[in-house]
Design an enzyme around this catalytic site. Sequence first.
Site, mmCIF file in Angstrom:
data_model
loop_
_atom_site.group_PDB
_atom_site.id
_atom_site.type_symbol
_atom_site.label_atom_id
_atom_site.label_comp_id
_atom_site.label_asym_id
_atom_site.label_seq_id
_atom_site.Cartn_x
_atom_site.Cartn_y
_atom_site.Cartn_z
ATOM 1 N N LYS A 56 0.653 -1.248 0.049
ATOM 2 C CA LYS A 56 -0.139 0.348 0.109
ATOM 3 C C LYS A 56 0.975 1.176 -0.113
ATOM 4 O O LYS A 56 1.842 1.209 0.537
ATOM 5 C CB LYS A 56 -1.472 0.062 1.085
ATOM 6 N N SER A 131 -9.724 2.077 2.362
ATOM 7 C CA SER A 131 -8.565 3.008 2.295
ATOM 8 C C SER A 131 -7.997 1.363 1.700
ATOM 9 O O SER A 131 -7.188 1.846 0.051
ATOM 10 C CB SER A 131 -7.993 3.397 2.757
ATOM 11 N N SER A 155 -9.808 -0.714 6.602
ATOM 12 C CA SER A 155 -9.334 -0.369 5.351
ATOM 13 C C SER A 155 -8.016 -1.639 5.224
ATOM 14 O O SER A 155 -8.283 -1.825 4.400
ATOM 15 C CB SER A 155 -7.981 0.416 5.880
#
Lengths: 459, 487
Positions: A56, A131, A155
């Site tokens: 990420k 996210s 997330s």
Amino acid sequence: MSQLLAYYLQNIKANHHLNAFAEVFVEEAKDQASLIDQKIARGEAGKLAGLVVGIKDLFNYAGHRMQAASKILEGYVAPYHATALERLLQADALIIGRQNCDEFGMGSANENSVYGPVHNPLNPLHSAGGSSGGSAAAVAAQMCQLSLASDTGGSVRQPAAFCGLLGLKPGYGRISRHGLTAYASSFDCVGLIGQYPEDLAQVLEVIAGPDEWDSTASPYPLAAYTGKLSSVSSKKIAFFEEILDNGEGLQPEVKDAFLAKIAQLEEQGYQVEGIKFPLLPFLLPVYYLLTTAEASSNLARYDGIRYGFRSELQQAELLDGLYKKTRAEGFGKEVKRRLILGTFVLSANYFDAYYQKAQKVRRQIREATQQVLRHYDFIISPTTPSTAFELGKPRQNPVEMYLEDIFTVQANVTGIPAISLPIAYDARGLPIGLQVMANFEKEYELLAFAKEQLEDKKN
Amino acid sequence: MTQYADTYELVVGLEIHIQLNTQSKLFAPESHVFGQLPNTQTSVVSLAYPGTLPRLNRQALVSALRLALACNCAIQPRLVFDRKNYFYPDLPKGYQISQDKEPIAQGGILHFWDSQGDIKTLPLHHFHLEEDAGKSIHPENAAESHLDFNRAGVPLIEMVTEPVIHASETALQLLYAVRRLVRFLGISDGNMEEGSLRCDANVSVRPHGSSRLGTRVEIKNLNSARNVKKAIEYEFVRQCELLAQGQHFSQETRAFDAELGRTRTLRQKESLHDYRYFPDPDLPPFLIKPDWIAAIQAEMPTLPHEWLYTLRNTYGLPASEAVTLAEEPEALRYFEEAARHTPLYAELAHWLNNELRALQKETGLLPARWPLRPKVLAELLTLVASQKVSRLIAQHQLLPQLWNNPAHSLADLIQDQHLAMEDNSAVLQNLIQEILLAWPDKVKAYKKGKKGLLGFFMGEIQKRTQGKAHPSLAQQLLAEALDSSRY
């Protein structure tokens, strides 16, 4: 290894439209692959040799750009490795690229990103979740085997649910946060998205454990992974009845799938009981008050002075102008909304009414959750109230989006580990996830349960 | 100052910042040494790169605990750090890690002494542990400012006294006391010029007899103890003048301009910050266990005021010598060691404060590295006291030789260079005879009643013996000779 890499690189190319990756380390990954191949040939390869991982866009990877999907970190090159990433590298995992996400991890649709939204591989008109949308889409579309992501309020679990994958949020402090760009310090967890419970267990074992650079990391090392997730001995499961009562918001297909899962679990011999959890309505307020408060302070460092984006200034502009312009232009709308809310929550006149009260309620939620876990091995719920929503659909207000986190935030408010696993599909073919929470240090038990359920589904 | 002193009372509280001399910064791994090139003592942690986290430096904690024990403060058993949020370019994180509601040390007292060497105490409000900010540098005529982050994250103790100081001189003495204390404890170099000791003064005035505090003005930028005193004195007069004219003034922060000797407004109270303090979620509460405190207590050195008391009462030193000696732990250790070998304490203190300090200045050697062993100094003083060696010989010949070549034996030096006191009566009598025969006029004058000439003859004796004549013996023999009828 090199062939495996070629396979993933091919898929990345073919799925470019999903917008899952912010950057792919093509040449570097190829070099890395041949080095690992040599190690394998010499019999010197690490535990994770052969594993292709995406990260990420919140993890510092020395010598690589990292932008937290924000304009404000434009041009930033990480000068050091995040601990989790460093441990992956030491075990010979291959890092294929960095993945799109919501700006600073704030969002549930991966629409708050300087790179644009991520599309769901199962239906590109729908969101991959947030996210960690890019991290989930990348695994779902076979662009990497596993993603290193983060989970502050869901997330990791929510995008995993939207993409039909496993998403593990370990207990707070289980994996060092050193090098993970902060959103809300007392909620942030490094988490994993993958397809196979064994992959997650193996990676967890490598990256978890004490770290001198993170004072909040658990001082207790994780038990060694034995190589197999032994059968589940836990048999008592609770769910909160209130989540079924309030019909609005909960998609009927999700509710049906959840009830069907309960029936199936009972058939398997589990004792599943509906119980009351009166603090449920307080979860989201507590979560949003405290995470925004922490974020307003954590993100104060992005001032355009030492690194990242700095707004062009007119000669005569003063310091205040530098801050205001840089931060106004550098942060996206949702981030600014949360920073303003958090600043308000901490301001002298409202500190007691909001921050202090939220802390008090957080303690009560922790205690009440522990109370439940004294009697039950797992707490289950749908991971999300609905399946992946359509991208670009205008919303009335941000609170509508915040409700998306209703089931997932409890694990972050209390710090306990939780996992999301796919259990069914809705009529449009979008996956439905089951969230399972357990007490601290029960990550392997969650993975074993997930494995058992996934295998049962196959049969 | 005097014109208002009868009407108004000065009320001062001090905020003293002490930089700790730890190996690394308070929450970051790098060292911090004064005077290095800008931005050479930084790390990703102190520069607040994304993803970095603080890690508490135990050594800084030990330093703070030593100070807390020295001042008899109540120690906070569960240490919490708070974030103080404000934007400034030299504050990399956008917040300073500090302590708001639960400082590590509360209450306590500070011992200091006045110019007479009388020990006094002043109550402390609290002190807390925090990190220092970087430095903003604004070059003249330049369009841009420069930033140096070497200081960012250096451990700092902020000590706050109760507002019960009523004389500028006391503020000065308190600062000296803090500097002495931190040096004795070894926790800071206490150097005001380099900024390792800094001071803000909260100054107000009120009519004598009033129990209400007047409007408080905070004075910043006080970089020397002298300036603290001067700023307080200036501010006292300024506030008294305003009050005397019936003018009210508001709470504000002022800066002291050392060149002009004046304070000027820095910012008004209206612009006071809301620092949005909250507990730093990156630092779990740190528990200070009683056995840890006990271990630190066991290692505590003798404190300056304890030393002063001992010097004055056990060793009976005069205040002036005791106060000078009590400035520095190394000199005290030297004194203590030497005092085991001689009871001539006042003499010892005097030599230490004067002759040895003079040699220190010449050679640049600090007391811990003085080449002359304490025991040898004691022996030398014993020889002087018992008039085996004259004071002048000891001071000007023996001491420098022993300092420059510590391998010398004192006894050998005296013997080889014939430096012992001349106490042979026959030798002295012969000498006296020579002198008296050489100065018949003066002998005559003496006999006629000019007794002051005794000093002249003694001078002649010492001149001819290079100061080695035993003074009382020589004087006695001289008097006998002069009073006899032989001359």
